[in-house]
Design a protein around this motif. Structure first.
Motif, PDB file in Angstrom:
ATOM      1  N   UNK A  63      15.792  34.474  19.361  1.00 54.37           N
ATOM      2  CA  UNK A  63      16.011  34.803  17.984  1.00 54.37           C
ATOM      3  C   UNK A  63      16.870  33.551  17.506  1.00 54.37           C
ATOM      4  N   UNK A  64      17.949  33.238  17.926  1.00 57.00           N
ATOM      5  CA  UNK A  64      19.066  32.272  17.819  1.00 57.00           C
ATOM      6  C   UNK A  64      18.227  31.015  17.478  1.00 57.00           C
ATOM      7  N   UNK A  65      17.141  30.638  18.109  1.00 51.10           N
ATOM      8  CA  UNK A  65      16.439  29.308  17.866  1.00 51.10           C
ATOM      9  C   UNK A  65      15.036  29.143  17.217  1.00 51.10           C
ATOM     10  N   UNK A  66      14.638  30.384  17.244  1.00 53.07           N
ATOM     11  CA  UNK A  66      13.283  30.724  16.506  1.00 53.07           C
ATOM     12  C   UNK A  66      13.096  29.852  15.074  1.00 53.07           C
ATOM     13  N   UNK A  67      13.879  30.006  14.239  1.00 49.24           N
ATOM     14  CA  UNK A  67      13.919  29.167  12.962  1.00 49.24           C
ATOM     15  C   UNK A  67      13.821  27.732  12.950  1.00 49.24           C
ATOM     16  N   UNK A  68      14.092  27.160  14.249  1.00 45.13           N
ATOM     17  CA  UNK A  68      14.156  25.794  14.570  1.00 45.13           C
ATOM     18  C   UNK A  68      12.774  25.477  14.783  1.00 45.13           C
ATOM     19  N   UNK A  69      12.018  26.487  15.224  1.00 47.14           N
ATOM     20  CA  UNK A  69      10.357  26.172  15.709  1.00 47.14           C
ATOM     21  C   UNK A  69       9.559  26.369  14.306  1.00 47.14           C
ATOM     22  N   UNK A  70      10.156  27.129  13.557  1.00 42.51           N
ATOM     23  CA  UNK A  70       9.391  27.631  12.369  1.00 42.51           C
ATOM     24  C   UNK A  70       9.577  26.602  11.108  1.00 42.51           C
ATOM     25  N   UNK A  71      10.858  26.365  10.917  1.00 44.10           N
ATOM     26  CA  UNK A  71      11.355  25.670   9.965  1.00 44.10           C
ATOM     27  C   UNK A  71      11.810  24.244   9.889  1.00 44.10           C
ATOM     28  N   UNK A  72      12.210  23.693  11.478  1.00 50.78           N
ATOM     29  CA  UNK A  72      12.942  22.697  11.556  1.00 50.78           C
ATOM     30  C   UNK A  72      12.687  21.360  10.783  1.00 50.78           C
ATOM     31  N   UNK A  73      11.245  21.097  10.911  1.00 52.93           N
ATOM     32  CA  UNK A  73      10.710  19.943  10.428  1.00 52.93           C
ATOM     33  C   UNK A  73      10.913  19.761   8.948  1.00 52.93           C
ATOM     34  N   UNK A  74      10.655  20.900   8.274  1.00 49.63           N
ATOM     35  CA  UNK A  74      10.809  21.064   6.740  1.00 49.63           C
ATOM     36  C   UNK A  74      12.316  20.900   6.366  1.00 49.63           C
ATOM     37  N   UNK A  75      13.315  21.353   7.114  1.00 48.49           N
ATOM     38  CA  UNK A  75      14.784  21.169   6.951  1.00 48.49           C
ATOM     39  C   UNK A  75      15.117  19.774   7.142  1.00 48.49           C
ATOM     40  N   UNK A  76      14.278  19.048   7.921  1.00 48.04           N
ATOM     41  CA  UNK A  76      14.674  17.526   8.246  1.00 48.04           C
ATOM     42  C   UNK A  76      14.493  16.496   6.630  1.00 48.04           C
ATOM     43  N   UNK A  77      13.334  17.111   6.329  1.00 49.21           N
ATOM     44  CA  UNK A  77      12.793  16.703   5.037  1.00 49.21           C
ATOM     45  C   UNK A  77      13.804  16.824   3.991  1.00 49.21           C
ATOM     46  N   UNK A  78      14.243  18.083   3.698  1.00 52.56           N
ATOM     47  CA  UNK A  78      14.937  18.596   2.758  1.00 52.56           C
ATOM     48  C   UNK A  78      16.518  17.727   2.733  1.00 52.56           C
TER      49      UNK A  78
END
Length: 420
Positions: A63-78
């Motif tokens: 659970x601690x790292x699931x957001x990295x899988x789901x949203x990680x690439x989009x976070x990098x763009x932002x």
């Protein structure tokens, strides 16, 4: 003046000239101590208070790292579109509030594994944004030639926090309990956010005029996996995080439930990992310059399975505790040697406009490996037992180390290498 060499102190230690870096380093160091307290307290809380099963521990770790899988690439763009300091400040303040919910819910007697997992999931989402901005913010504080030393200082702080945090956490858990121990981390994030808020750095004032999310995502992925050095490094890192997640998921359960050690002894083993990380990060820069970036990082990758191989050999008593401490020490050395060199290399070969996407891509896929590896570790532990699970992870960790040796990354010699 230095009485031995006659050189000014700032000439010998150029990072002292960067006031912004010193404040950033202080904030990061403070929050890291709290982070290691929480890392221990969360697992003890789950095992001792909530009586979590191995599978539930795997879900908590994922659970601690699931957001990295789901949203990680989009976070990098932002992060590449906007200023990074405000992201760091807001993320710190929000994480402080989230962690404070844990002792509050425990005091109200409503804390449960589903609630704990939910808090950790949201916490991971906020941390995703923070991490993408954090790794991309450092090049605005120091020049390229100081990136590896700056990363080494950050890694040393993390190592000291890893040494002190679990020991402090172990005693705090014993005295006030795991929920209140987590409150210390909440306060550390609050102070860190206030410190970063006072930094004054020159960053872009706004997003670019023309934006295309798909194109920007593709550009970041192509940069990382198309680069002849970053590509093999990224893939090997994913494998390393997968194997390490399997071990970390079952480690606390093994030490406390199977071997019968208490939280203070558990904290001691983690503290020895911090000592190892201090030792490794202290020699990382010199080793990288003498032997080359690639060979030194590869050597660090071999130390992880070497250390973890000692864990399933441990039993209760002094000898068992010594083996566990040695295992964590070797693991710490591997991180201390590897992390500052890898981060400095990645930051130095990547243009500023791609830093957020490069960091988010590698970090997100690394965390995705944790999301997969942690539950698998829990399932294997329930099926085969913890010792066999660790042995499987050790064998798995040998594969990315061998892959790096076989790749072109073994020829990486300096951060100035821009080859693709």
């Amino acid at each position: 003046m230095n009485v031995t060499t006659g050189e000014p102190v700032r000439a010998r230690y150029p990072l002292l000239s960067s006031t912004g870096f010193l404040w950033f380093w202080s904030a990061d160091s403070l929050s890291m101590v709290g982070t290691y307290i929480t890392a221990l307290a969360l697992q003890v809380l789950a095992v001792q208070t909530l009586r979590a099963s191995p599978i539930e521990l795997g879900v908590l770790g994922a659970a601690r790292w699931l957001p990295y899988l789901l949203f990680g690439l989009i976070a990098g763009v932002l992060v590449d579109r906007y200023r990074r300091r405000p992201v760091l400040v807001v993320a710190d303040l929000v994480r402080a509030g989230l962690l404070a919910l844990i002792p509050l819910s425990a005091a109200m007697d409503v804390l449960s594994m589903p609630l704990l997992i939910a808090v950790v999931l949201v916490f991971g989402t906020v941390s995703l944004a923070y991490d993408a901005a954090h790794q991309s913010f450092l090049p605005t504080l120091v020049p390229p030639e100081l990136l590896t030393p700056a990363n080494a200082r950050l890694e040393q702080s993390s190592a000291v926090a890893q040494t002190c945090g679990p020991v402090i956490g172990g005693w705090l858990i014993r005295i006030v309990g795991a929920p209140l121990a987590i409150m210390v981390d909440a306060v550390s994030y609050l102070i860190s956010g206030l410190i970063v808020a006072r930094l004054r750095v020159a960053e872009r004032s706004g997003p670019p005029e023309h934006r295309n999310l798909r194109r920007e995502l593709r550009e970041g992925l192509t940069w990382v996996y198309g680069h002849r050095m970053l590509g093999p490094l990224a893939l090997a890192s994913h494998g390393w995080f997968f194997g390490s997640a399997m071990v970390s998921t079952v480690y606390v359960l093994f030490v406390i439930d199977e071997l019968g050690f208490d939280a203070a002894a558990l904290g001691l083993t983690f503290a020895l990992g911090g000592v190892g990380a201090v030792a490794g990060s202290s020699v990382a820069d010199r080793a990288g310059r003498r032997f080359g970036i690639g060979p030194t990082i590869i050597a660090g990758r071999w130390l992880t399975p070497a250390g973890y191989a000692l864990i399933p050999l441990a039993h209760n008593g002094v000898t068992g505790l010594t083996l566990l401490c040695t295992a964590q020490f070797l693991f710490g050395v591997s991180i201390g040697v590897d992390s500052p060199l890898e981060m400095g290399y990645r930051q130095s070969v990547t243009p500023d406009r791609l830093l957020g996407r490069m960091n988010a891509t590698m970090r997100s896929l690394n965390r995705a490996a944790i999301v997969i590896g942690a539950p698998i570790g829990g399932v294997l532990a329930a099926w085969l037992g913890i010792r066999w699970t660790v042995w499987i992870a050790v064998v798995g960790l040998l594969i990315p180390a061998l892959a790096l040796i076989a790749s072109g990354f073994r020829h990486a010699r300096s951060g100035a290498d821009q080859s693709r």
